[in-house]
Design a protein around this motif. Sequence first.
Motif, PDB file in Angstrom:
ATOM      1  N   GLY A   2       0.425  -1.158  -0.056  1.00 28.26           N
ATOM      2  CA  GLY A   2       0.201   0.045   0.015  1.00 28.26           C
ATOM      3  C   GLY A   2       0.839   1.205   0.136  1.00 28.26           C
ATOM      4  N   ALA A   3       2.018   1.227   0.677  1.00 29.25           N
ATOM      5  CA  ALA A   3       2.895   2.612   0.825  1.00 29.25           C
ATOM      6  C   ALA A   3       3.571   2.833  -0.608  1.00 29.25           C
ATOM      7  N   ILE A   4       3.670   1.916  -1.505  1.00 27.21           N
ATOM      8  CA  ILE A   4       4.021   2.073  -2.795  1.00 27.21           C
ATOM      9  C   ILE A   4       3.051   2.651  -3.788  1.00 27.21           C
ATOM     10  N   GLY A   5       1.905   2.193  -3.458  1.00 25.50           N
ATOM     11  CA  GLY A   5       0.648   2.370  -4.656  1.00 25.50           C
ATOM     12  C   GLY A   5       0.172   3.698  -4.498  1.00 25.50           C
ATOM     13  N   SER A   6      -0.862   3.960  -5.259  1.00 24.11           N
ATOM     14  CA  SER A   6      -1.561   5.292  -5.303  1.00 24.11           C
ATOM     15  C   SER A   6      -2.427   5.790  -3.915  1.00 24.11           C
ATOM     16  N   LYS A   7      -2.613   6.958  -3.760  1.00 24.69           N
ATOM     17  CA  LYS A   7      -3.319   7.225  -2.360  1.00 24.69           C
ATOM     18  C   LYS A   7      -4.448   6.735  -2.073  1.00 24.69           C
ATOM     19  N   GLU A   8      -5.496   6.410  -3.228  1.00 26.31           N
ATOM     20  CA  GLU A   8      -6.545   5.532  -2.871  1.00 26.31           C
ATOM     21  C   GLU A   8      -6.442   4.273  -3.021  1.00 26.31           C
ATOM     22  N   GLN A   9      -5.330   3.486  -3.389  1.00 27.99           N
ATOM     23  CA  GLN A   9      -4.979   2.258  -3.536  1.00 27.99           C
ATOM     24  C   GLN A   9      -5.826   1.492  -4.633  1.00 27.99           C
ATOM     25  N   GLN A  10      -6.206   2.199  -5.435  1.00 30.33           N
ATOM     26  CA  GLN A  10      -7.027   1.321  -6.807  1.00 30.33           C
ATOM     27  C   GLN A  10      -6.010   0.668  -7.335  1.00 30.33           C
ATOM     28  N   ASP A  11      -4.850   0.896  -7.438  1.00 30.75           N
ATOM     29  CA  ASP A  11      -3.877  -0.103  -8.264  1.00 30.75           C
ATOM     30  C   ASP A  11      -3.639  -1.277  -7.386  1.00 30.75           C
ATOM     31  N   VAL A  12      -3.510  -1.087  -5.934  1.00 29.53           N
ATOM     32  CA  VAL A  12      -3.550  -2.301  -5.219  1.00 29.53           C
ATOM     33  C   VAL A  12      -4.645  -3.122  -5.426  1.00 29.53           C
ATOM     34  N   HIS A  15      -4.636  -4.946  -8.528  1.00 26.05           N
ATOM     35  CA  HIS A  15      -3.670  -6.185  -8.648  1.00 26.05           C
ATOM     36  C   HIS A  15      -4.186  -7.208  -7.950  1.00 26.05           C
ATOM     37  N   LEU A  16      -5.003  -7.012  -6.716  1.00 23.61           N
ATOM     38  CA  LEU A  16      -5.613  -8.291  -5.897  1.00 23.61           C
ATOM     39  C   LEU A  16      -6.844  -8.890  -6.615  1.00 23.61           C
ATOM     40  N   LEU A  17      -7.365  -7.724  -7.523  1.00 22.33           N
ATOM     41  CA  LEU A  17      -8.506  -8.764  -8.122  1.00 22.33           C
ATOM     42  C   LEU A  17      -8.206  -9.359  -9.492  1.00 22.33           C
ATOM     43  N   CYS A  18      -6.997  -8.870 -10.120  1.00 16.73           N
ATOM     44  CA  CYS A  18      -6.872  -9.385 -11.384  1.00 16.73           C
ATOM     45  C   CYS A  18      -5.462 -10.127 -11.527  1.00 16.73           C
ATOM     46  N   GLY A  19      -4.550 -10.003 -10.638  1.00 20.14           N
ATOM     47  CA  GLY A  19      -3.294 -10.510 -10.665  1.00 20.14           C
ATOM     48  C   GLY A  19      -1.982  -9.823 -11.195  1.00 20.14           C
ATOM     49  N   ASN A  36       0.523   7.818  -8.400  1.00 18.66           N
ATOM     50  CA  ASN A  36      -0.021   7.597  -9.582  1.00 18.66           C
ATOM     51  C   ASN A  36      -0.746   6.227  -9.546  1.00 18.66           C
ATOM     52  N   ASN A  37      -1.913   5.974 -10.241  1.00 20.41           N
ATOM     53  CA  ASN A  37      -2.712   5.081 -10.121  1.00 20.41           C
ATOM     54  C   ASN A  37      -2.440   3.838 -10.897  1.00 20.41           C
ATOM     55  N   GLU A  42       2.386  -1.061 -13.551  1.00 21.07           N
ATOM     56  CA  GLU A  42       3.259  -1.001 -14.878  1.00 21.07           C
ATOM     57  C   GLU A  42       4.479  -1.859 -14.275  1.00 21.07           C
ATOM     58  N   SER A  43       5.004  -1.640 -12.752  1.00 20.58           N
ATOM     59  CA  SER A  43       6.152  -2.192 -12.422  1.00 20.58           C
ATOM     60  C   SER A  43       5.898  -3.809 -11.986  1.00 20.58           C
ATOM     61  N   LEU A  44       4.821  -4.048 -11.969  1.00 22.45           N
ATOM     62  CA  LEU A  44       4.360  -5.588 -11.803  1.00 22.45           C
ATOM     63  C   LEU A  44       4.102  -6.269 -13.161  1.00 22.45           C
ATOM     64  N   GLY A  45       4.356  -5.583 -14.240  1.00 16.44           N
ATOM     65  CA  GLY A  45       4.198  -6.360 -15.588  1.00 16.44           C
ATOM     66  C   GLY A  45       2.907  -5.818 -16.568  1.00 16.44           C
ATOM     67  N   TRP A  46       2.053  -5.206 -15.677  1.00 19.16           N
ATOM     68  CA  TRP A  46       1.012  -4.818 -16.515  1.00 19.16           C
ATOM     69  C   TRP A  46       1.557  -3.791 -17.836  1.00 19.16           C
TER      70      TRP A  46
END
Length: 77
Positions: A2-12, A15-19, A36-37, A42-46
């Motif tokens: 969570g500390a790495i992700g966006s403010k509202e954690q939509q990215d997290v 990632h949890l939903l889609c892998g 950034n959302n 992107e860093s995880l391969g998206w």
Amino acid sequence: MGAIGSKEQQDVFAHLLCGSTGVFLDLGSREPLVSNNTFLLESLGWTGLLFEIDCEFVEQSKKERKSPAYCVDVTTP
């Protein structure tokens, strides 16, 4: 994570939903790295596209991100 992700954690959530593999469309991408959302995804391969009205942020994104970035106003036809 969570500390790495966006403010509202939509990215997290995505990632949890889609892998670790997915495609994103970032409308209003703003700063390329700060709160950034899609940076984490992107860093995880998206893969995806970045659209931003502020051309200065787009130029930063072109230097600091893997995804293509475009200076476009997505709010008007």
